[in-house]
Design an enzyme around this catalytic site. Structure first.
Site, mmCIF file in Angstrom:
data_model
loop_
_atom_site.group_PDB
_atom_site.id
_atom_site.type_symbol
_atom_site.label_atom_id
_atom_site.label_comp_id
_atom_site.label_asym_id
_atom_site.label_seq_id
_atom_site.Cartn_x
_atom_site.Cartn_y
_atom_site.Cartn_z
ATOM 1 N N HIS A 82 0.837 -1.206 0.000
ATOM 2 C CA HIS A 82 0.000 0.000 0.000
ATOM 3 C C HIS A 82 0.864 1.245 0.000
ATOM 4 C CE1 HIS A 82 -3.548 2.427 0.810
ATOM 5 N NE2 HIS A 82 -2.766 3.142 1.600
ATOM 6 N N ASP A 161 -14.996 2.875 8.235
ATOM 7 C CA ASP A 161 -13.967 3.835 7.794
ATOM 8 C C ASP A 161 -14.510 4.757 6.723
ATOM 9 O OD1 ASP A 161 -11.267 4.943 7.373
ATOM 10 O OD2 ASP A 161 -11.562 4.033 5.413
ATOM 11 N N ARG A 168 -14.428 13.100 8.424
ATOM 12 C CA ARG A 168 -13.114 13.725 8.681
ATOM 13 C C ARG A 168 -12.786 14.730 7.599
ATOM 14 N NH1 ARG A 168 -9.383 8.946 8.433
ATOM 15 N NH2 ARG A 168 -7.761 10.500 8.628
ATOM 16 N N SER A 183 -7.451 4.175 9.600
ATOM 17 C CA SER A 183 -8.231 4.156 8.365
ATOM 18 C C SER A 183 -7.562 3.266 7.312
ATOM 19 C CB SER A 183 -8.363 5.611 7.873
ATOM 20 O OG SER A 183 -8.779 5.661 6.545
#
Ligand code: URA
Length: 444
Positions: A82, A161, A168, A183
């Site tokens: 990632h 999330d 957020r 997250s």
């Protein structure tokens, strides 16, 4: 339990229990706590932070808010990679085929580009015919058969999330290390791999603007991964310059193919080779093999390129793109930026480069915007390089001629020139491992 008391507890610097964190997430997802109270709680977390135990429990609560992918039907070691998002970052499309060629199984769910950063799915979908919408069964069968698949995230992965992130985004609580770490890691854990390698970007084009914060985010994510029983490591890498020479979608696929043919820009090659070696090392920590040599052999032998072609074909795309890149979408219009004087490029503002690419049609401002697959930028000269008056610095591509002028002037504003030789900065700024391996530390 009352959410009012939990907001007050966090506001005053208290530590939440596992039960309290589960209550907050579960009640929010089921609609029993309104946005305004969760917004207040998020702001309290933003200022007070969370302990490592709280961050792990918060992440686990997000994981359990939805489905978890069961990869147990796939033989061998399942790995995931990632990146926290950058400009010109096509590493997943190179690392996946390399590690598959080395015998690992890469089962990856990726995202789309938003704002100035690109997304792996948009790049892959620039390949004519290719689909990133596989069912879970097709995904698992493909990984089992050819060693890799890269698809879009399913709607039911960490829905807590998704809901929290949207809040957020509009309450100025995105840039909190425990919230970002929870997250990202909730989606990685729910996606089911045994091993996770993270690329935490640092610099003008990234969430984390300095190495200290980037290392803290990396360590927080590694600790979550390890705490949840997954082998996890992270690199902190420079995003004060775009990665590679190409920014866009189809144009980045051409650079993926270049690297898999053992060519391409050195920075992109280095990062892909190191990320691949880290995955192999985590998969076989005791073997003491020369993973760098293994990775380079997977590329020079053509095995990694072959794995990429197999993935493209399995997902409905034309595998001949690896031999003939003219099959990819071609832009209708182009423009050049020419150096007006001799000098050195001391810096290129990465976010500005990403915005210029987006303005050409390669990116989107809203999730439902359409992108132009052929739009983008080729950087002929980059940070740290010398330029001569009259040389081409960059080419811009688009299907809409009216977009060229504004994008060109945006990209021109990204360059900082000096008369003296520019310093070149390291690409890999730190490697972060599980704390009890005591290997954490800055490389530079
Ligand atoms: N990417 C995510 O998925 N979550 C964050 O909080 C930040 C970046």
């Amino acid at each position: 339990m009352r959410i009012y008391d939990l907001i007050k507890k966090k506001r005053d610097g208290g530590t939440h229990s596992k039960e309290e964190l589960r209550f907050i997430i579960d009640s929010y997802v089921s609609g029993n706590i309104p946005d305004y109270q969760i917004s207040a709680w998020l702001m309290a977390v933003y200022f007070q932070g969370m302990s490592s135990e709280e961050t792990l429990e918060f992440t686990q609560a997000l994981v359990q808010s939805g489905d978890q992918v069961d990869l147990s039907a796939i033989d061998g070691v399942k790995v995931d990679k990632h990146s926290t998002g950058g400009v010109g970052d096509k590493t997943s499309l190179i690392v996946g085929p390399i590690v598959a060629a080395c015998g690992l199984k890469l089962a990856k769910m990726s995202g789309r580009g938003l704002g100035h950063t690109g997304g792996t799915l948009d790049k892959l979908e620039a390949i004519p015919g290719l689909s990133t919408e596989l069912s879970e069964r097709e995904f698992i069968e493909q990984v089992q058969k050819i060693g890799l698949a890269i698809i879009g995230q399913t709607a039911d992965l960490a829905p807590g999330d998704k809901k929290l992130y949207a809040l957020r985004d509009v309450t100025a609580t995105v840039d909190s290390i425990p919230l970002i770490a929870g997250s990202i890691m909730s989606k990685k854990l729910a996606a089911g791999s045994d091993i996770i390698v993270l690329d935490v970007k640092c610099g003008s084009g990234a969430f984390m603007k300095n190495v200290k914060d980037a290392v803290e985010l990396a360590q927080t994510m590694v600790d979550i991964g390890e705490g949840a029983g997954r082998k996890t490591a992270a690199l902190v890498t420079d995003m004060d310059r775009p990665l590679g020479q190409c920014i866009g979608n189809a144009i980045e696929i051409t650079e993926v193919i270049q690297v898999l043919k053992d060519e391409g820009p050195e920075d992109l090659r280095e990062l892909c080779f190191v990320l691949s070696s880290e995955l192999l090392k985590l998969a076989n920590p005791e073997s003491g093999q020369d993973y760098d040599a293994l990775v380079r052999e997977a590329v020079s032998s053509g095995k990694a390129l072959d794995c990429f072609a197999q993935m493209v074909a399995a997902q409905g795309g034309d595998p001949h793109i690896t031999q003939d890149i003219s099959i990819l979408p071609q832009p209708k219009y182009s423009a050049e930026i020419i150096a007006v004087q001799d000098g050195w490029i001391s810096h290129m503002d990465t976010e500005t480069c990403g915005i210029a690419s987006s303005m050409l049609g390669a990116g989107r401002l809203k999730m439902d915007d359409q992108i132009q697959p052929a739009a983008g930028i080729r950087l002929h000269r980059r940070s740290g390089e010398q330029v001569k008056k009259g040389e081409i610095l960059a080419e811009l591509y688009t299907d809409d001629e009216t977009l060229l002028a504004a994008a060109k002037s945006k990209l021109e504003s990204a360059y900082v020139f000096t008369e003296e030789k520019a310093e070149s900065k390291a690409l890999i700024l730190a490697r972060v491992y599980a704390k009890d391996n005591s290997k954490t530390g800055l490389d530079v």
